[in-house]
Scaffold this active site. Structure first.
Site, mmCIF file in Angstrom:
data_model
loop_
_atom_site.group_PDB
_atom_site.id
_atom_site.type_symbol
_atom_site.label_atom_id
_atom_site.label_comp_id
_atom_site.label_asym_id
_atom_site.label_seq_id
_atom_site.Cartn_x
_atom_site.Cartn_y
_atom_site.Cartn_z
ATOM 1 N N ASP A 72 9.197 0.500 -7.485
ATOM 2 C CA ASP A 72 10.053 -0.028 -6.467
ATOM 3 C C ASP A 72 11.428 0.781 -6.682
ATOM 4 O OD1 ASP A 72 11.759 -2.060 -5.501
ATOM 5 O OD2 ASP A 72 10.091 -3.331 -5.661
ATOM 6 N N GLY A 77 14.526 -5.340 -3.889
ATOM 7 C CA GLY A 77 14.176 -6.114 -4.884
ATOM 8 C C GLY A 77 15.100 -6.136 -6.000
ATOM 9 N N LEU A 112 3.167 -2.663 -1.236
ATOM 10 C CA LEU A 112 4.024 -3.839 -0.633
ATOM 11 C C LEU A 112 5.332 -3.228 -0.029
ATOM 12 C CD1 LEU A 112 2.057 -5.596 -2.376
ATOM 13 C CD2 LEU A 112 3.743 -7.180 -2.449
ATOM 14 N N THR A 131 9.657 4.841 5.415
ATOM 15 C CA THR A 131 8.865 3.904 4.148
ATOM 16 C C THR A 131 7.602 3.712 4.770
ATOM 17 O OG1 THR A 131 10.940 3.320 3.380
ATOM 18 C CG2 THR A 131 9.002 2.125 2.637
ATOM 19 N N GLY A 141 -2.875 8.405 0.007
ATOM 20 C CA GLY A 141 -3.230 9.861 -0.664
ATOM 21 C C GLY A 141 -3.874 9.780 -1.930
ATOM 22 N N ARG A 145 -7.372 10.229 -3.917
ATOM 23 C CA ARG A 145 -7.305 11.170 -5.083
ATOM 24 C C ARG A 145 -8.270 10.598 -6.145
ATOM 25 N NH1 ARG A 145 -2.618 15.237 -6.718
ATOM 26 N NH2 ARG A 145 -3.714 16.201 -8.638
ATOM 27 N N TYR A 184 10.398 -1.750 12.348
ATOM 28 C CA TYR A 184 9.495 -2.398 11.171
ATOM 29 C C TYR A 184 8.206 -2.477 11.927
ATOM 30 C CZ TYR A 184 8.155 -6.280 8.038
ATOM 31 O OH TYR A 184 7.532 -7.159 7.285
ATOM 32 N N THR A 214 6.695 -16.595 4.443
ATOM 33 C CA THR A 214 6.476 -16.853 3.091
ATOM 34 C C THR A 214 7.796 -17.590 2.431
ATOM 35 O OG1 THR A 214 7.112 -14.697 2.348
ATOM 36 C CG2 THR A 214 4.671 -15.322 2.393
#
Ligand SMILES: O=C(O)[C@H]1O[C@H](OP(=O)(O)OP(=O)(O)OC[C@H]2O[C@@H](n3ccc(=O)[nH]c3=O)[C@H](O)[C@@H]2O)[C@H](O)[C@@H](O)[C@@H]1O
Length: 249
Positions: A72, A77, A112, A131, A141, A145, A184, A214
């Site tokens: 993060d 957050g 997320l 982002t 990616g 891998r 967004y 939520t």
């Protein structure tokens, strides 16, 4: 050297093959003990794991016994959200921005990381779409891998200003590509597109969830989304208003 403890010449044909009688006990021909990499139980990466939804997901996975790595950049957050997990042997936190690549050995990726409330994603719209796009590309990616299963948290905003109610997955939405919310909405649409292209091109096992509104513990009251706005306004004994609709309840 093969896994069976067989020493063979690089040239192949005619090479002497020696097998140590103790090979089945993990001892190689030269007497070196063969150690297997320690395979931990389900290793799971949660990006945006210090956020509202992410912290609940981390908690669930840690309690299930998975090895959880939370990454993060703490834009929205908070360490408080995951404070109760810090110190648990199967939980790690890395401060990292998903727009930069990262290499980790994991079996599953829950992606997320993204600002999710209008006040946050409009704060720096170019960073928001970076982002969504670069962050998702980096995580896909990584999934490619290490052959990890990948889940993207998308959003109901991919339907934009929908003309169909309720929205079903077969509905493609009605999105303004140049508006203030586009960073967004279109960012998540591009993230969904990348996810499906990695699935089709590289066979990555993927999931996409489109989260609607939520609410619950650890929801920030100043988050700017509809449920937290209602709760904050009711708490302040104001008349709840729906932003963008000019509706007062
Ligand atoms: O409802 C939804 O549609 C959203 O639900 C969640 O978002 P949420 O937990 O509600 O929002 P936050 O509490 O703001 O969590 C986002 C997390 O991502 C992190 N983040 C944000 C931006 C960034 O560039 N990198 C990054 O790690 C934030 O610091 C935060 O921990 C998901 O994280 C979003 O991807 C999803 O779009």
């Amino acid at each position: 050297m093969s896994d069976l403890g067989i020493g063979a010449g690089a040239g192949g044909g005619g090479a002497t093959v020696r097998r140590d009688p103790r090979a089945s006990q993990g001892v190689l021909a030269d007497g070196v003990i063969k150690t297997k990499p320690r395979v931990e139980r389900n290793r799971v990466l949660v990006t945006g794991g210090a956020g509202f939804v992410g912290s609940h997901l981390c908690e669930f996975l840690v309690n299930r016994g998975d090895q959880v790595i939370c990454i993060d950049n703490f834009f929205t957050g908070s360490k408080d959200n995951i404070a109760h997990l810090i110190g648990k042997p199967n939980f790690e936190v890395i401060r990292h921005d998903v727009v930069e690549p990262i290499l980790l050995e994991v079996d599953q990726i829950f992606h997320l990381a993204c600002p999710a409330s209008p006040i946050h994603y409009k704060y720096n719209p170019i960073k928001t779409i970076k982002t969504s796009f670069l962050g998702t590309m980096n995580m896909l990616g990584l999934a490619r891998r290490v052959r990890a299963r990948f889940l993207l948290t998308s959003t109901s905003e991919v339907y934009g200003d929908p003309l169909q109610h309720p929205q079903t997955e077969s509905y493609w939405g009605n999105v303004n590509p140049i508006g203030e919310r586009s960073c967004y909405d279109e960012g998540k649409r591009a993230a969904e597109c990348l996810t499906m292209d990695y699935h089709r091109e590289h066979g990555i096992e993927v999931r996409i969830v489109r989260i609607f509104n939520t609410y619950g513990p650890r929801m920030a009251l100043d988050d700017g989304r509809v449920v937290s706005n209602f709760v904050a306004q009711v708490g302040a004994l104001m008349h709840p208003r729906v932003r963008g609709c000019d509706v007062s309840l």
